[in-house]
Design a protein around this motif. Structure first.
Motif, mmCIF file in Angstrom:
data_model
loop_
_atom_site.group_PDB
_atom_site.id
_atom_site.type_symbol
_atom_site.label_atom_id
_atom_site.label_comp_id
_atom_site.label_asym_id
_atom_site.label_seq_id
_atom_site.Cartn_x
_atom_site.Cartn_y
_atom_site.Cartn_z
ATOM 1 N N TYR A 1 25.387 40.561 39.291
ATOM 2 C CA TYR A 1 25.916 39.212 38.983
ATOM 3 C C TYR A 1 26.083 39.033 37.168
ATOM 4 C CZ TYR A 1 25.268 37.624 43.954
ATOM 5 O OH TYR A 1 25.363 37.451 45.069
ATOM 6 N N SER B 1 30.324 27.768 33.058
ATOM 7 C CA SER B 1 31.126 26.772 34.150
ATOM 8 C C SER B 1 31.790 27.187 35.064
ATOM 9 C CB SER B 1 31.563 25.474 33.132
ATOM 10 O OG SER B 1 32.666 25.966 32.735
ATOM 11 N N LEU B 2 32.336 28.134 35.193
ATOM 12 C CA LEU B 2 33.379 28.875 35.897
ATOM 13 C C LEU B 2 32.512 29.095 37.281
ATOM 14 C CD1 LEU B 2 35.629 31.437 34.114
ATOM 15 C CD2 LEU B 2 36.272 29.141 34.862
ATOM 16 N N LYS B 3 31.298 28.887 37.340
ATOM 17 C CA LYS B 3 30.521 29.307 38.609
ATOM 18 C C LYS B 3 30.821 28.348 39.688
ATOM 19 C CE LYS B 3 25.895 27.267 37.223
ATOM 20 N NZ LYS B 3 24.821 27.395 36.915
ATOM 21 N N ILE C 1 33.785 43.922 37.582
ATOM 22 C CA ILE C 1 34.644 43.046 38.572
ATOM 23 C C ILE C 1 35.274 43.809 39.631
ATOM 24 C CG2 ILE C 1 36.889 42.548 37.433
ATOM 25 C CD1 ILE C 1 34.718 39.685 39.086
ATOM 26 N N ILE D 1 25.332 32.517 43.462
ATOM 27 C CA ILE D 1 26.532 31.956 42.628
ATOM 28 C C ILE D 1 26.038 30.934 41.776
ATOM 29 C CG2 ILE D 1 28.842 31.087 42.295
ATOM 30 C CD1 ILE D 1 29.675 32.808 44.867
ATOM 31 N N CYS E 1 34.129 29.352 41.050
ATOM 32 C CA CYS E 1 33.877 30.525 42.035
ATOM 33 C C CYS E 1 33.051 30.019 43.299
ATOM 34 C CB CYS E 1 32.938 31.597 41.142
ATOM 35 S SG CYS E 1 33.682 32.300 40.030
ATOM 36 N N ASP F 1 26.907 36.329 33.974
ATOM 37 C CA ASP F 1 27.065 34.903 33.545
ATOM 38 C C ASP F 1 28.579 34.537 33.434
ATOM 39 O OD1 ASP F 1 26.414 32.301 32.767
ATOM 40 O OD2 ASP F 1 26.463 32.838 30.488
ATOM 41 N N THR F 2 28.802 33.238 34.351
ATOM 42 C CA THR F 2 30.507 32.841 34.231
ATOM 43 C C THR F 2 30.487 31.553 33.534
ATOM 44 O OG1 THR F 2 30.119 32.151 36.617
ATOM 45 C CG2 THR F 2 30.959 34.340 36.469
#
Length: 309
Positions: free
Chosen positions: A15, A20-22, A268, A83, A25, A17-18
Motif C-alpha cells: 500500500y 485524498s484519492l483514497k 501499481i 484502503i 479508490c 499513500d494516495t
C-alpha cells in the motif's frame, strides 16, 4: 528466530499513500464489490428458481457463481478496510484466514472449470447417452469433489505456514498469501515449498491437461459433425473457454509474481496483476455466461419484463 505464534500481526507494505484519492479508490472498489455481489447472486437465484435451468451445466454454473461470491468476500471487505486505514497491518489470525480463502477460491475455481469442460465433452461427444452418463449422483459427487479437495488441501498449507519459524512480518502485497509468508521463514522451509509447488503447479497442470484433452475431443466431433453440432458447441463452449483463459492468465500473473522478482515493474502494475484473478474473474464470468447462454439470457429478459409490467 521468531516463532510464528509470537508474530501477532503482519504489515502489508504494497500500500502507498494516495492522500485524498483514497476515498475515490474506496468508492471504486466498493462499487465493483456491489456489482459482483449483485450479478452473481442474481444469476444464482435465477438458476435455482427456474426448473428449465435445473440441468447439469447450469448447476455447475451455480457452483461457479457461489465460488465467486466466496472469493470476493474473502478479499473485498478486507481491501476496503485497508484502503481507508493509515496503518496497513493485519492480525496473524485474519491473515491466515484470508490466505485460506484466496487459495481455496482459486482451487475451487479451477476444478469447477474442469468439471464444466467434462460436462460439455459428454453433452457434445455423447449426446444420446448424456442423461445416463451425467446422473444426479455424479453431479453431487463432482460438486463435492470440487469444493472439498481445495478446502482440505489448503488446511495443510495453512497449518505448515502457521507453524513455521518467521524472522519478519512484512508482506509486500495488498493481501495475505501463502508464499509471501513462506519467504519470511528464518530458514528455507523445503516441506512448505514442495507442498506448495505440488498443490499449485501440480493441480494446475493436471487440470489443464484434462481440459485440453476434452476440448480436443470436442473439436474432433465438431469438425466431423453437422452444422447444428458446431453451433451448439460454439454457443456453450465460448464462454467456458473465455473463462478458462481469463482465469489462467490472471492466476499465472500471480504465481509468477510470487515466485520471481518483479521489482522492475511499476508498483501499481504489480498490485493490479496480483488482484486481477480475484477481482476481474467474479465480474467476467456472470457477464460472459449471462450474455452468451441463451437460456439464461431469455429467462433474465422474461423476469425483467414481468417486473416491468
Amino acid at each position: 528466530m521468531i516463532n510464528s505464534t509470537q508474530v501477532s500481526y503482519f504489515t502489508l507494505s504494497a500500500y502507498f499513500d494516495t492522500g485524498s484519492l483514497k476515498y475515490l479508490c474506496f468508492m471504486i472498489v466498493m462499487s465493483l464489490y456491489i456489482v459482483i455481489i449483485s450479478v452473481n447472486t442474481s444469476l444464482i437465484v435465477v438458476i435455482c428458481m427456474h426448473r428449465s435451468l435445473h440441468e447439469p451445466m447450469y448447476i455447475f454454473l451455480c457452483s461457479l457463481f457461489m465460488n465467486e461470491l466466496y472469493g470476493s468476500t474473502g478479499l473485498f471487505p478486507f481491501l476496503l478496510q485497508q484502503i481507508l486505514s493509515d496503518i496497513h497491518t493485519v492480525s496473524a489470525s485474519v491473515c491466515f484466514l484470508q490466505m485460506y480463502c484466496v487459495h481455496t477460491y482459486a482451487g475451487v475455481q479451477y476444478l469447477n472449470l474442469a468439471v464444466m469442460s467434462y460436462d460439455r465433452y459428454l453433452a457434445i461427444c455423447y449426446p444420446l447417452h448424456y442423461n445416463t452418463l451425467m446422473t444426479s449422483n455424479k453431479i453431487v459427487m463432482f460438486i463435492a469433489l470440487t469444493w472439498l479437495y481445495p478446502l482440505i488441501a489448503c488446511i495443510v498449507i495453512i497449518y505448515l505456514n502457521s507453524h513455521s519459524q518467521l524472522c519478519g512480518n512484512i508482506i509486500n502485497k495488498v493481501y495475505c498469501d501463502s508464499h509471501s509468508v513462506v519467504k519470511l521463514a528464518c530458514s528455507y522451509h523445503i516441506v512448505v515449498n514442495i507442498y506448495g509447488l505440488i498443490a499449485s503447479f501440480g493441480t494446475i497442470f493436471i487440470v489443464l491437461v484434462f481440459i485440453v484433452y476434452t476440448y480436443m475431443k470436442i473439436l474432433k466431433v465438431c469438425f466431423s459433425g453437422s452444422k447444428q453440432t458446431r453451433q451448439k458447441a460454439v454457443s456453450t463452449c465460448t464462454p467456458h473457454l473465455a473463462s478458462i483463459f481469463n482465469f489462467t492468465v490472471g492466476a499465472s500473473f500471480e504465481l509468477i509474481q510470487s515466485r520471481f522478482n518483479m521489482s522492475s515493474l511499476p508498483k501499481i502494475m504489480r498490485i493490479f496483476l496480483s488482484l486481477y484473478f480475484l477481482t476481474c474473474q467474479p465480474l467476467f464470468n456472470p457477464v460472459m455466461y449471462g450474455l452468451n447462454l441463451s437460456k439464461i439470457r431469455v429467462t433474465c429478459k422474461s423476469l425483467m419484463s414481468n417486473v416491468g409490467s
